[in-house]
Scaffold this active site. Structure first.
Site, mmCIF file in Angstrom:
data_model
loop_
_atom_site.group_PDB
_atom_site.id
_atom_site.type_symbol
_atom_site.label_atom_id
_atom_site.label_comp_id
_atom_site.label_asym_id
_atom_site.label_seq_id
_atom_site.Cartn_x
_atom_site.Cartn_y
_atom_site.Cartn_z
ATOM 1 N N TRP A 194 27.236 15.278 40.640
ATOM 2 C CA TRP A 194 27.254 14.998 42.082
ATOM 3 C C TRP A 194 27.158 13.495 42.328
ATOM 4 O O TRP A 194 27.815 12.955 43.210
ATOM 5 C CB TRP A 194 26.094 15.694 42.783
ATOM 6 C CG TRP A 194 26.408 17.025 43.369
ATOM 7 C CD1 TRP A 194 27.633 17.519 43.714
ATOM 8 C CD2 TRP A 194 25.464 18.028 43.712
ATOM 9 N NE1 TRP A 194 27.502 18.776 44.237
ATOM 10 C CE2 TRP A 194 26.177 19.114 44.255
ATOM 11 C CE3 TRP A 194 24.076 18.105 43.609
ATOM 12 C CZ2 TRP A 194 25.550 20.273 44.695
ATOM 13 C CZ3 TRP A 194 23.459 19.263 44.049
ATOM 14 C CH2 TRP A 194 24.192 20.331 44.583
ATOM 15 N N CYS B 124 24.498 19.127 33.932
ATOM 16 C CA CYS B 124 24.174 20.099 34.972
ATOM 17 C C CYS B 124 24.691 19.664 36.349
ATOM 18 O O CYS B 124 25.884 19.551 36.564
ATOM 19 C CB CYS B 124 22.673 20.363 34.954
ATOM 20 S SG CYS B 124 22.158 21.889 35.750
ATOM 21 N N HIS B 125 23.803 19.386 37.297
ATOM 22 C CA HIS B 125 24.190 18.967 38.644
ATOM 23 C C HIS B 125 24.404 17.452 38.761
ATOM 24 O O HIS B 125 24.831 16.972 39.799
ATOM 25 C CB HIS B 125 23.114 19.393 39.662
ATOM 26 C CG HIS B 125 23.088 20.856 39.924
ATOM 27 N ND1 HIS B 125 22.507 21.761 39.061
ATOM 28 C CD2 HIS B 125 23.575 21.584 40.960
ATOM 29 C CE1 HIS B 125 22.632 22.977 39.558
ATOM 30 N NE2 HIS B 125 23.277 22.903 40.698
ATOM 31 N N ALA B 126 24.129 16.697 37.701
ATOM 32 C CA ALA B 126 24.232 15.237 37.752
ATOM 33 C C ALA B 126 25.606 14.718 38.168
ATOM 34 O O ALA B 126 25.677 13.654 38.793
ATOM 35 C CB ALA B 126 23.818 14.626 36.410
#
Length: 181
Positions: free
Chosen positions: A110, A106-108
């Site tokens: 970043w 997912c957003h990991a």
């Protein structure tokens, strides 16, 4: 097989922590929750508070060399907090430097961007990260799961909770290889 799960004190997407955790347990592995603070972390179901989880180790004492792999669960806030903590970013980078597999959903990614480990790699994520990944020198693809075997470390990524079954199967394959089994 010892697997580190890195999560900030607040903001981890609960299912992106618990489903990979369960996959490690079902493979007779030993998952360990690492965070930037000791105590408990607060998980979320999207924007709503969910359960809390006990931290096993702080990033100050945790060492990549003690683990066979790393899981970075998502949630919007979790990787945003982690990427602003130099110790957490260093912990992630240490896995790459040691050639150990890293799984991010997912957003990991970043946190991966902040660690400077995206350049030359192909990965997937939540769609809103595609520009960040491209700007960091990576190639973004819209796939359920992407395994990038670029040296020195294998990177396994997925887009969202709906991809968890494929994500867990892919990272467990890579973690078993790293653990010698």
């Amino acid at each position: 097989m010892r697997i580190a799960f890195l999560a900030a004190p607040e903001g981890v997407e609960q299912v992106e922590l618990t489903e990979p955790w369960r996959a490690v347990l079902e493979a007779a592995g030993a998952p360990r929750l690492v965070s930037t603070k000791t105590g408990r972390i607060q998980a979320y179901h999207h924007l709503d508070k969910a359960d809390t989880f006990a931290v096993d180790e702080d990033v100050v004492t945790a060492r990549a060399g003690d683990f066979d792999g790393l899981v970075l669960p998502g949630g919007v806030a979790n990787p945003d907090f982690l990427r602003t903590d130099e110790r957490a970013v260093s912990f992630v980078k240490d896995f790459f430097d040691a050639g150990k597999p890293v799984a991010a959903i997912c957003h990991a990614p970043w946190t991966l961007v902040e660690a400077g480990v995206v350049r030359g790699r192909t990965l997937t994520s939540w769609p809103s990260l595609r520009t960040d990944i491209r700007n960091a020198g990576g190639t973004w693809v819209d796939e359920e799961v992407k395994v990038c075997t670029c040296a020195p470390a294998t990177l396994i990524t997925s887009r969202k909770p709906a991809d968890l079954k494929a994500f867990c199967a892919a990272f467990m394959t890579e973690f078993r290889k790293a653990a010698g089994g």
